[in-house]
Design a protein around this motif. Sequence first.
Motif, PDB file in Angstrom:
ATOM      1  N   SER A   4      -2.862 -25.497 -24.807  1.00 20.06           N
ATOM      2  CA  SER A   4      -3.240 -26.191 -26.040  1.00 20.06           C
ATOM      3  C   SER A   4      -3.295 -25.220 -27.215  1.00 20.06           C
ATOM      4  CB  SER A   4      -4.570 -26.927 -25.878  1.00 20.06           C
ATOM      5  OG  SER A   4      -5.619 -26.024 -25.657  1.00 20.06           O
ATOM      6  N   GLN A   5      -3.755 -23.991 -26.986  1.00 21.18           N
ATOM      7  CA  GLN A   5      -3.784 -22.998 -28.057  1.00 21.18           C
ATOM      8  C   GLN A   5      -2.372 -22.609 -28.479  1.00 21.18           C
ATOM      9  OE1 GLN A   5      -6.402 -21.655 -29.792  1.00 21.18           O
ATOM     10  NE2 GLN A   5      -7.618 -23.209 -28.765  1.00 21.18           N
ATOM     11  N   LEU A   6      -1.486 -22.421 -27.503  1.00 25.08           N
ATOM     12  CA  LEU A   6      -0.105 -22.072 -27.826  1.00 25.08           C
ATOM     13  C   LEU A   6       0.590 -23.208 -28.575  1.00 25.08           C
ATOM     14  CD1 LEU A   6       0.877 -20.328 -24.486  1.00 25.08           C
ATOM     15  CD2 LEU A   6       0.684 -19.237 -26.734  1.00 25.08           C
ATOM     16  N   ARG A   7       0.339 -24.444 -28.177  1.00 22.59           N
ATOM     17  CA  ARG A   7       0.935 -25.586 -28.882  1.00 22.59           C
ATOM     18  C   ARG A   7       0.397 -25.685 -30.313  1.00 22.59           C
ATOM     19  NH1 ARG A   7       2.393 -29.462 -24.547  1.00 22.59           N
ATOM     20  NH2 ARG A   7       3.964 -28.251 -23.441  1.00 22.59           N
ATOM     21  N   GLU A   8      -0.893 -25.393 -30.481  1.00 21.87           N
ATOM     22  CA  GLU A   8      -1.479 -25.426 -31.819  1.00 21.87           C
ATOM     23  C   GLU A   8      -0.859 -24.348 -32.704  1.00 21.87           C
ATOM     24  OE1 GLU A   8      -5.860 -24.746 -33.746  1.00 21.87           O
ATOM     25  OE2 GLU A   8      -5.755 -25.853 -31.846  1.00 21.87           O
ATOM     26  N   MET A   9      -0.625 -23.170 -32.141  1.00 19.15           N
ATOM     27  CA  MET A   9       0.032 -22.108 -32.905  1.00 19.15           C
ATOM     28  C   MET A   9       1.463 -22.506 -33.253  1.00 19.15           C
ATOM     29  SD  MET A   9      -1.356 -18.700 -30.977  1.00 19.15           S
ATOM     30  CE  MET A   9      -0.366 -17.601 -31.961  1.00 19.15           C
ATOM     31  N   GLU A  10       2.112 -23.206 -32.352  1.00 20.41           N
ATOM     32  CA  GLU A  10       3.471 -23.687 -32.620  1.00 20.41           C
ATOM     33  C   GLU A  10       3.434 -24.732 -33.736  1.00 20.41           C
ATOM     34  OE1 GLU A  10       7.309 -25.394 -30.171  1.00 20.41           O
ATOM     35  OE2 GLU A  10       5.330 -25.549 -29.261  1.00 20.41           O
ATOM     36  N   ASP A  11       2.471 -25.626 -33.706  1.00 24.08           N
ATOM     37  CA  ASP A  11       2.337 -26.640 -34.751  1.00 24.08           C
ATOM     38  C   ASP A  11       2.083 -26.009 -36.111  1.00 24.08           C
ATOM     39  OD1 ASP A  11       2.703 -28.614 -32.871  1.00 24.08           O
ATOM     40  OD2 ASP A  11       0.561 -29.081 -32.674  1.00 24.08           O
ATOM     41  N   ASP A  12       1.399 -24.844 -36.122  1.00 24.36           N
ATOM     42  CA  ASP A  12       1.088 -24.139 -37.362  1.00 24.36           C
ATOM     43  C   ASP A  12       2.187 -23.155 -37.765  1.00 24.36           C
ATOM     44  OD1 ASP A  12      -1.319 -25.487 -37.531  1.00 24.36           O
ATOM     45  OD2 ASP A  12      -2.440 -23.899 -36.510  1.00 24.36           O
ATOM     46  N   SER A  13       3.297 -23.165 -37.044  1.00 21.87           N
ATOM     47  CA  SER A  13       4.450 -22.279 -37.295  1.00 21.87           C
ATOM     48  C   SER A  13       4.119 -20.805 -37.094  1.00 21.87           C
ATOM     49  CB  SER A  13       5.011 -22.504 -38.705  1.00 21.87           C
ATOM     50  OG  SER A  13       5.460 -23.833 -38.851  1.00 21.87           O
ATOM     51  N   LEU A  14       3.117 -20.509 -36.278  1.00 26.01           N
ATOM     52  CA  LEU A  14       2.764 -19.121 -35.988  1.00 26.01           C
ATOM     53  C   LEU A  14       3.472 -18.628 -34.737  1.00 26.01           C
ATOM     54  CD1 LEU A  14      -1.071 -19.287 -36.689  1.00 26.01           C
ATOM     55  CD2 LEU A  14       0.742 -18.492 -38.213  1.00 26.01           C
ATOM     56  N   GLY A  15       3.914 -19.541 -33.909  1.00 24.69           N
ATOM     57  CA  GLY A  15       4.614 -19.197 -32.678  1.00 24.69           C
ATOM     58  C   GLY A  15       5.756 -20.154 -32.440  1.00 24.69           C
ATOM     59  N   GLN A  16       6.692 -19.721 -31.603  1.00 23.49           N
ATOM     60  CA  GLN A  16       7.849 -20.551 -31.282  1.00 23.49           C
ATOM     61  C   GLN A  16       7.986 -20.609 -29.771  1.00 23.49           C
ATOM     62  OE1 GLN A  16      11.514 -19.023 -32.814  1.00 23.49           O
ATOM     63  NE2 GLN A  16      12.715 -20.703 -32.036  1.00 23.49           N
ATOM     64  N   ARG A  17       8.281 -21.789 -29.271  1.00 22.00           N
ATOM     65  CA  ARG A  17       8.431 -21.997 -27.832  1.00 22.00           C
ATOM     66  C   ARG A  17       9.907 -22.183 -27.513  1.00 22.00           C
ATOM     67  NH1 ARG A  17       6.206 -27.377 -25.023  1.00 22.00           N
ATOM     68  NH2 ARG A  17       6.861 -28.034 -27.064  1.00 22.00           N
ATOM     69  N   VAL A  18      10.353 -21.520 -26.462  1.00 16.30           N
ATOM     70  CA  VAL A  18      11.727 -21.673 -25.969  1.00 16.30           C
ATOM     71  C   VAL A  18      11.635 -22.182 -24.543  1.00 16.30           C
ATOM     72  CG1 VAL A  18      13.888 -20.519 -25.441  1.00 16.30           C
ATOM     73  CG2 VAL A  18      12.565 -19.808 -27.438  1.00 16.30           C
ATOM     74  N   ILE A  19      12.260 -23.332 -24.282  1.00 13.52           N
ATOM     75  CA  ILE A  19      12.251 -23.947 -22.959  1.00 13.52           C
ATOM     76  C   ILE A  19      13.615 -23.726 -22.311  1.00 13.52           C
ATOM     77  CG2 ILE A  19      11.959 -26.099 -21.685  1.00 13.52           C
ATOM     78  CD1 ILE A  19      10.404 -27.153 -24.147  1.00 13.52           C
ATOM     79  N   TYR A  20      13.604 -23.190 -21.094  1.00 14.91           N
ATOM     80  CA  TYR A  20      14.840 -22.947 -20.364  1.00 14.91           C
ATOM     81  C   TYR A  20      15.043 -24.046 -19.325  1.00 14.91           C
ATOM     82  CZ  TYR A  20      14.305 -18.326 -22.416  1.00 14.91           C
ATOM     83  OH  TYR A  20      14.149 -17.296 -23.296  1.00 14.91           O
ATOM     84  N   PRO A  21      16.258 -24.596 -19.234  1.00 15.77           N
ATOM     85  CA  PRO A  21      16.532 -25.685 -18.278  1.00 15.77           C
ATOM     86  C   PRO A  21      16.785 -25.161 -16.867  1.00 15.77           C
ATOM     87  CG  PRO A  21      18.499 -25.221 -19.561  1.00 15.77           C
ATOM     88  CD  PRO A  21      17.407 -24.309 -20.084  1.00 15.77           C
ATOM     89  N   VAL A  22      15.741 -24.625 -16.257  1.00 13.58           N
ATOM     90  CA  VAL A  22      15.863 -24.078 -14.900  1.00 13.58           C
ATOM     91  C   VAL A  22      14.753 -24.650 -14.026  1.00 13.58           C
ATOM     92  CG1 VAL A  22      16.946 -21.921 -15.644  1.00 13.58           C
ATOM     93  CG2 VAL A  22      14.456 -22.057 -15.499  1.00 13.58           C
ATOM     94  N   VAL A  23      14.933 -24.490 -12.712  1.00 12.60           N
ATOM     95  CA  VAL A  23      13.912 -24.894 -11.759  1.00 12.60           C
ATOM     96  C   VAL A  23      13.509 -23.635 -11.001  1.00 12.60           C
ATOM     97  CG1 VAL A  23      13.448 -26.294  -9.718  1.00 12.60           C
ATOM     98  CG2 VAL A  23      14.898 -27.197 -11.554  1.00 12.60           C
TER      99      VAL A  23
END
Length: 52
Positions: A4-23
Amino acid sequence: MLTSQLREMEDDSLGQRVIYPVVPPKVDYFITDLGKRVVPVCLALRDLGLSL
């Protein structure tokens, strides 16, 4: 809680999330340029709190 903290930072443009399509799923987080600009302010607030 961390997610939730990381998502909040992403919402505030302080962090960026990269999702990789792997299992299994893999996600990396990076600090943005705006996030880097906020670091000195956070450190100054920390120092102020430590000096009280």
